[in-house]
Write a protein that holds these residues in place. Structure first.
Motif, mmCIF file in Angstrom:
data_model
loop_
_atom_site.group_PDB
_atom_site.id
_atom_site.type_symbol
_atom_site.label_atom_id
_atom_site.label_comp_id
_atom_site.label_asym_id
_atom_site.label_seq_id
_atom_site.Cartn_x
_atom_site.Cartn_y
_atom_site.Cartn_z
ATOM 1 N N UNK A 54 -16.705 1.104 15.641
ATOM 2 C CA UNK A 54 -16.290 2.237 14.796
ATOM 3 C C UNK A 54 -15.054 2.283 14.451
ATOM 4 N N UNK A 55 -13.920 1.907 15.114
ATOM 5 C CA UNK A 55 -12.459 1.772 14.930
ATOM 6 C C UNK A 55 -12.517 0.922 13.684
ATOM 7 N N UNK A 56 -13.033 -0.124 13.642
ATOM 8 C CA UNK A 56 -12.816 -1.212 12.596
ATOM 9 C C UNK A 56 -13.629 -0.768 11.358
ATOM 10 N N UNK A 57 -14.539 -0.028 11.589
ATOM 11 C CA UNK A 57 -15.314 0.671 10.223
ATOM 12 C C UNK A 57 -14.378 1.685 9.674
ATOM 13 N N UNK A 58 -13.897 2.464 10.494
ATOM 14 C CA UNK A 58 -12.763 3.564 9.867
ATOM 15 C C UNK A 58 -11.583 2.883 9.160
ATOM 16 N N UNK A 59 -10.903 1.916 9.847
ATOM 17 C CA UNK A 59 -9.907 1.383 9.440
ATOM 18 C C UNK A 59 -10.137 0.767 7.836
ATOM 19 N N UNK A 60 -11.235 0.202 7.858
ATOM 20 C CA UNK A 60 -11.892 -0.483 6.666
ATOM 21 C C UNK A 60 -12.041 0.564 5.749
ATOM 22 N N UNK A 61 -12.707 1.632 6.063
ATOM 23 C CA UNK A 61 -12.829 2.694 4.781
ATOM 24 C C UNK A 61 -11.435 3.361 4.503
ATOM 25 N N UNK A 62 -10.564 3.363 5.333
ATOM 26 C CA UNK A 62 -9.282 3.959 4.970
ATOM 27 C C UNK A 62 -8.464 3.118 3.844
ATOM 28 N N UNK A 63 -8.591 1.943 4.234
ATOM 29 C CA UNK A 63 -8.004 0.706 3.321
ATOM 30 C C UNK A 63 -8.577 0.743 2.110
ATOM 31 N N UNK A 64 -9.886 0.595 2.169
ATOM 32 C CA UNK A 64 -10.857 0.807 0.822
ATOM 33 C C UNK A 64 -10.191 1.859 -0.233
ATOM 34 N N UNK A 65 -10.113 3.172 0.506
ATOM 35 C CA UNK A 65 -9.782 4.392 -0.115
ATOM 36 C C UNK A 65 -8.233 4.122 -0.769
ATOM 37 N N UNK A 66 -7.519 3.735 -0.019
ATOM 38 C CA UNK A 66 -6.031 3.456 -0.545
ATOM 39 C C UNK A 66 -5.967 2.585 -1.733
ATOM 40 N N UNK A 67 -6.933 1.555 -1.455
ATOM 41 C CA UNK A 67 -6.993 0.415 -2.590
ATOM 42 C C UNK A 67 -7.438 1.189 -3.744
ATOM 43 N N UNK A 68 -8.526 1.842 -3.676
ATOM 44 C CA UNK A 68 -9.032 2.561 -4.982
ATOM 45 C C UNK A 68 -7.805 3.503 -5.624
ATOM 46 N N UNK A 69 -7.238 4.186 -4.961
ATOM 47 C CA UNK A 69 -6.079 4.942 -5.350
ATOM 48 C C UNK A 69 -5.104 4.059 -6.063
ATOM 49 N N UNK A 70 -4.694 2.981 -5.300
ATOM 50 C CA UNK A 70 -3.554 2.213 -5.823
ATOM 51 C C UNK A 70 -4.113 1.309 -7.187
ATOM 52 N N UNK A 71 -5.210 0.970 -7.362
ATOM 53 C CA UNK A 71 -5.794 0.275 -8.484
ATOM 54 C C UNK A 71 -5.769 1.221 -9.615
ATOM 55 N N UNK A 72 -6.310 2.444 -9.277
ATOM 56 C CA UNK A 72 -6.192 3.717 -10.306
ATOM 57 C C UNK A 72 -4.780 3.780 -10.886
ATOM 58 N N UNK A 73 -3.725 3.841 -9.916
ATOM 59 C CA UNK A 73 -2.470 4.036 -10.332
ATOM 60 C C UNK A 73 -1.863 2.772 -11.029
ATOM 61 N N UNK A 74 -2.220 1.817 -10.594
ATOM 62 C CA UNK A 74 -1.734 0.484 -11.443
ATOM 63 C C UNK A 74 -2.440 0.541 -12.845
ATOM 64 N N UNK A 75 -3.596 0.868 -12.994
ATOM 65 C CA UNK A 75 -4.261 0.951 -14.332
ATOM 66 C C UNK A 75 -3.359 1.936 -15.023
ATOM 67 N N UNK A 76 -3.039 3.145 -14.755
ATOM 68 C CA UNK A 76 -2.350 4.130 -15.248
ATOM 69 C C UNK A 76 -0.942 3.733 -15.722
ATOM 70 N N UNK A 77 -0.294 3.062 -14.910
ATOM 71 C CA UNK A 77 1.074 2.312 -15.089
ATOM 72 C C UNK A 77 0.939 1.415 -16.253
ATOM 73 N N UNK A 78 -0.030 0.632 -16.256
ATOM 74 C CA UNK A 78 -0.064 -0.445 -17.315
ATOM 75 C C UNK A 78 -0.186 0.158 -18.638
ATOM 76 N N UNK A 79 -1.057 1.291 -18.764
ATOM 77 C CA UNK A 79 -1.175 2.180 -20.052
ATOM 78 C C UNK A 79 0.246 2.650 -20.450
#
Length: 223
Positions: A54-79
């Motif tokens: 359960x801890x590993x699942x939660x840690x992965x979900x947290x990292x995936x959410x942060x990755x989605x935000x970081x990729x969105x910010x990266x796309x915006x920065x490129x524009x």
């Protein structure tokens, strides 16, 4: 006609052992019982491993959410960088953030896979169809990696072993009808291999024979 002592031997006798540290919850087999491949032999207390999963699942979900935000910010920065609203340095910083979080996601996936494997290891299963020769573990005791739970004899890989005088080796190779007599019955056998090496002490060679069906129990002595 040749007569010599032989023994039916299994090619595989395994001591099924624990791979993780946990208390033995149950042992599902009895001595002398025949079990199929994959049958549950024992179960270990799984709670600690469920929590780790359960801890590993939660840690992965947290990292995936942060990755989605970081990729969105990266796309915006490129524009914005295309329009010269941000510097190349700011873009580089966003790209680095995404790379770091992607590595965290990969690590999280690996940790999740490990947690699942450890949970799976709390259920010990027979690696082959077998007869239970011994129960070695006790319910309630704390087992560590390497603690044996049961001794299993493989039913699918059994041969007859015979020690021959060197002079008889060629005769047995040419024999058309070879039988193993044990427990007041005769069982047809087929020569599988004949060792080319003499035993230094006995000056004999070992012959191995395949059995048909039915066959005597593993360990049976005969001629």
């Amino acid at each position: 006609s040749l007569t010599f002592s032989r023994t039916r031997e299994t090619l595989n006798e395994a001591r099924l052992s624990v791979e993780v540290t946990a208390r033995i919850e149950s042992i599902a087999v009895e001595v002398g019982e025949t079990i199929p491949k994959g049958a549950v032999v024992a179960r270990l207390e799984p709670r600690d491993f469920q929590l780790a999963l359960e801890r590993a699942q939660a840690n992965l979900a947290s990292a995936q959410a942060r990755l989605a935000l970081a990729e969105s910010q990266l796309a915006r920065t490129r524009e914005l960088q295309k329009k010269n609203f941000v510097s190349g340095e700011a873009l580089k910083q966003r790209e680095t953030e995404v790379a770091v979080i992607r590595a965290e996601v990969a690590l999280g996936r690996s940790e999740l896979a490990t947690a699942r494997r450890n949970l799976d290891k709390t259920v010990l299963r027979a690696p082959f169809g077998a007869v239970v020769r011994q129960r070695l573990g006790q319910v309630g005791e704390l087992a560590i990696p390497g603690t044996p739970i049961a001794s299993l004899v493989d039913l699918s890989r059994v041969e007859v072993s015979a020690q021959l005088q060197a002079i008889d080796a060629e005769l047995i190779r040419q024999a058309q009808d070879v039988r193993f007599e044990a427990l007041n019955r005769r069982y047809p056998v087929r020569l599988k291999r004949l060792s080319p090496v003499l035993d230094r002490q006995s000056r004999q060679v070992e012959a191995r024979f395949a059995l048909g069906n039915p066959a005597p129990p593993a360990g049976a002595d005969g001629r």
